[in-house]
Design a protein around this motif. Structure first.
Motif, PDB file in Angstrom:
ATOM      1  N   ALA A   1      16.784   1.188  22.578  1.00  0.00           N
ATOM      2  CA  ALA A   1      17.765   1.565  23.587  1.00  0.00           C
ATOM      3  C   ALA A   1      18.393   2.918  23.323  1.00  0.00           C
ATOM      4  CB  ALA A   1      18.848   0.523  23.643  1.00  0.00           C
TER       5      ALA A   1
ATOM      6  N   LYS B   1      17.779  -1.878  28.965  1.00  0.00           N
ATOM      7  CA  LYS B   1      18.810  -1.053  28.363  1.00  0.00           C
ATOM      8  C   LYS B   1      19.827  -0.705  29.441  1.00  0.00           C
ATOM      9  CE  LYS B   1      16.468   3.350  29.265  1.00  0.00           C
ATOM     10  NZ  LYS B   1      15.876   4.546  28.667  1.00  0.00           N
TER      11      LYS B   1
ATOM     12  N   ARG C   1      21.797 -11.926  23.589  1.00  0.00           N
ATOM     13  CA  ARG C   1      22.014 -10.500  23.852  1.00  0.00           C
ATOM     14  C   ARG C   1      23.362 -10.071  23.283  1.00  0.00           C
ATOM     15  NH1 ARG C   1      18.503  -7.790  27.347  1.00  0.00           N
ATOM     16  NH2 ARG C   1      16.930  -9.185  28.222  1.00  0.00           N
TER      17      ARG C   1
ATOM     18  N   GLY D   1      26.078  -6.334  22.442  1.00  0.00           N
ATOM     19  CA  GLY D   1      26.412  -4.921  22.524  1.00  0.00           C
ATOM     20  C   GLY D   1      27.905  -4.768  22.304  1.00  0.00           C
TER      21      GLY D   1
ATOM     22  N   ASP E   1      24.611  -0.794  24.509  1.00  0.00           N
ATOM     23  CA  ASP E   1      23.657  -1.706  23.884  1.00  0.00           C
ATOM     24  C   ASP E   1      23.816  -1.771  22.373  1.00  0.00           C
ATOM     25  OD1 ASP E   1      21.237  -0.445  26.140  1.00  0.00           O
ATOM     26  OD2 ASP E   1      22.000  -2.487  26.156  1.00  0.00           O
TER      27      ASP E   1
ATOM     28  N   GLY F   1      18.585  -2.074  21.808  1.00  0.00           N
ATOM     29  CA  GLY F   1      18.676  -2.784  23.065  1.00  0.00           C
ATOM     30  C   GLY F   1      19.482  -4.057  22.930  1.00  0.00           C
ATOM     31  N   SER F   2      19.938  -4.598  24.064  1.00  0.00           N
ATOM     32  CA  SER F   2      20.841  -5.750  24.014  1.00  0.00           C
ATOM     33  C   SER F   2      20.149  -7.037  23.585  1.00  0.00           C
ATOM     34  CB  SER F   2      21.513  -5.951  25.376  1.00  0.00           C
ATOM     35  OG  SER F   2      20.564  -6.276  26.376  1.00  0.00           O
TER      36      SER F   2
ATOM     37  N   GLN G   1      22.298  -4.100  32.458  1.00  0.00           N
ATOM     38  CA  GLN G   1      20.870  -3.781  32.415  1.00  0.00           C
ATOM     39  C   GLN G   1      20.535  -2.816  33.538  1.00  0.00           C
ATOM     40  OE1 GLN G   1      20.002  -8.234  31.073  1.00  0.00           O
ATOM     41  NE2 GLN G   1      18.088  -7.091  31.166  1.00  0.00           N
TER      42      GLN G   1
END
Length: 621
Positions: free
Chosen positions: A26, A89, A235, A237, A265, A269-270, A551
């Motif tokens: 990400a 991302k 997920r 972040g 993120d 990435g998440s 996203q």
């Protein structure tokens, strides 16, 4: 076809979808450039990009989705790149995603005849008996690239889409014969495609290095292959807070100043994958460890891979995502863009703006010239798959899920995932399968680890599934209560504010021969002009249960999730996006914000028996 390859095309997509779908290298949030939404309405968001500086002060708040967070460390930022596919991302094209034009796909703007808020009334367009013959120019397959002339047959009168848990084709492809264990079937029948959808990927096939499951069926099998499961993905972040001068930091602005919240993120990435393949140890025995395993940071020993420093920034925005149903998704894919846009406009009109589903335009990864890391190069379509509507086509969803849920690179997404931003792909000594392999049937084309193009088979299988059925036995035995519950679902506290305004009971697919997905797919007769009963508008809403993750839709979608389709909901024992509600009553009571008038009426206007009748109706769907 890889022996015993099942795959997770739809995983969570959600994945999924996935969903996702469709992730990990990400982009950075502390590199000096931030993108924040300053305006959000039902369908639009405006983005401002500015150069800012960020603080490294941390906080102690741990509340998921709302915690103020630290920005990425310099080491974390250096580990990230812009090679992640856009669906997984934080979108760099918020404004474009909201306003990019899309093909209406044969439906006129402002009309309401292709959907119905009444579960007992078909969309008005379904009463038409007019047949037409058209000739269009477009590609005819998901992998074709040359326009061809195609004479379409007369459009048939609309009919109900087949719905059943019988493991039978919807008519798109032949049923075929059951495949014996250990066979290597040729795709093209429902049984062969289901076998491949269910096959288990191993390390030698390209599994991982980080992944969530070894096959599609692992997350999509209750009560039949392609449906749902209890499996979640994870997920994470963190948030930054940007003031009126677009200066962003980890702490909310002091009153009376108002901040804009910006999701960032986790490294890579998440998506935080739950599994990893073994990694070789230098100190032996034991000879193998699990160094690629991901977890929500901090990860102080991250330098064991690549020799970098620790990952110290906490990622306090966290959520689980339940696996999504994929049965009937071929019909959902065949719903015209303009039908979803019309639902969004009609919702806002009839509720005075209280309910305002947000459609987002997302890249179609298989469209001609599309680079999955650069959405500006891709055709756009209204998203409908995954908890964040991150995909609009089932082939894009399949490519996303195969990479992000199983770890298999494919012709749509050739870049391997990282492990929290750390390179673990081929050449790292961890992943042993090359990502530049040619396709088995076309050496001129690069297929990555998916040399058999299984994502095409996954897509065909999902398009060939029947929709989840309602239970006629339950509806017959408890007819009086269920009919009462259905009426309340549709009219409580009134037609304008009812459950069915978001959980739209019926809609129609576009006519056969309609070209969708950026010109790469022509709707076949088995999917066109079908009346479906998904009980969803496939739009993003803020009903107070949002997961805080961003996203494809940009920052305006941070607190929103897709309206979960209620077809087949009786097969799901963990409700809402994160599976945190274990009863229908719990899920209902969690609703708020856009859904607040309905919940107020549910609590104040109904008696216990009426509330029970609504739940009995849900138990029959």
């Amino acid at each position: 076809m890889k022996l015993l390859k099942l795959s997770v095309v739809v995983l969570f997509l959600s994945i999924l979808v996935l969903p996702a779908i469709f992730n990990r290298v990400a982009h950075s949030a502390s590199s000096g450039t931030t993108s924040t939404d300053t305006t959000s309405t039902g369908t639009t968001s405006t983005t401002t990009s500015t150069t800012t500086s960020t603080s490294t002060t941390s906080t102690t708040t741990d509340s998921p989705s709302t915690a103020q967070e630290t920005p990425l460390t310099e080491q974390q930022s250096a580990a990230l790149s812009a090679t992640t596919d856009e669906a997984n991302k934080v979108s760099g094209s918020d404004a474009n995603a909201a306003s990019d034009p899309v093909d209406p796909e044969g439906v006129a703007a402002g009309t309401t005849d292709t959907f119905s808020y009444d579960p007992d009334t078909d969309p008005a367009a379904a009463s038409s008996t007019t047949t037409t013959t058209t000739t269009t120019n477009s590609t005819t397959t998901a992998t074709a690239s040359t326009d061809v002339a195609y004479a379409c047959p007369p459009t048939p009168a609309p009919t109900s889409a087949p719905a059943d848990f019988d493991n039978q084709t919807n008519g798109l492809i032949p049923q075929g014969k059951p495949i014996p264990p250990g066979a290597t079937p040729t795709p093209g029948t429902f049984e062969a495609d289901k076998f491949i959808f269910s096959a288990v990927d191993e390390i030698k096939d390209g599994l991982g290095p980080v992944y969530n499951a070894q096959s599609c069926r692992e997350c999509h099998q209750n009560p039949v292959t392609g449906a749902i499961s209890q499996i979640n993905e994870l997920r994470a972040g963190h948030n930054l807070y940007c003031d009126s001068n677009n200066a962003c930091g980890p702490n909310p602005c002091p009153p009376p100043q108002v901040c804009t919240t910006k999701f960032v993120d986790a490294p890579g990435g998440s998506l935080i994958n739950d599994r990893s393949i073994p990694t070789k140890n230098t100190k032996t025995p034991p000879f193998f460890g699990a160094k690629a395993q991901e977890r929500v940071p901090p990860l102080y020993t991250a330098g064991i891979i690549g020799g970098g420093g620790p990952i110290t920034g906490p990622e306090k925005v966290r959520t689980f995502r339940t696996s999504l149903n994929t049965l009937g998704d071929g019909f959902v894919e065949a719903v015209a863009n303009q039908t979803l846009l019309n639902i969004a406009a009609d919702q806002a009109s009839r509720t005075g703006g209280q309910v305002h589903g947000q459609p987002i335009r997302v890249p179609v990864l298989e469209s001609s010239g599309c680079d999955p890391t650069n959405p500006a190069t891709c055709a756009k379509r209204v998203g409908r798959f995954g908890w964040k509507d991150q995909h609009a086509s089932l082939l894009s969803f399949s490519g996303d899920a195969y990479l992000n849920e199983i770890g298999i690179t494919n012709f749509l997404i050739l870049t391997e995932n990282t492990s929290l931003g750390r390179f673990v792909g081929f050449g790292s000594g961890i992943d042993q399968v090359r990502d530049d392999q040619p396709c088995a049937d076309d050496p001129s084309k690069t297929c990555g680890e998916d040399t058999e193009q299984d994502i095409v088979t996954f897509t065909e299988f999902m398009r060939a599934t029947k929709a989840p059925p309602q239970d006629p036995d339950i509806q017959s035995v408890f007819k009086t209560d269920i009919n009462a519950g259905k009426a309340l679902f549709n009219n409580m506290p009134g037609v304008a504010f009812s459950c069915s305004v978001c959980h739209v009971p019926k809609m129609m697919t576009a006519p056969p021969c309609t070209v969708i997905n950026g010109g790469t797919f022509r709707i076949p007769a088995a999917l066109g002009n079908k009346i479906i009963q998904p009980f969803s508008d496939f739009l993003l809403h803020d009903v107070g249960t949002g997961d805080g993750i961003v996203q494809n839709g940009g920052q305006a979608t941070r607190t929103k999730v897709r309206t979960p389709p209620l077809w087949g909901v009786r097969t799901r024992d963990r409700l809402l996006h994160d599976g945190s509600a274990l009863t229908f009553m719990e899920a209902i009571m969690r609703h708020g914000v856009e859904a607040q008038p309905v919940i107020t009426a549910f609590n104040l206007n109904l008696n216990d028996q009426q509330r029970k009748q609504i739940i009995m109706y849900l138990e029959s769907l």
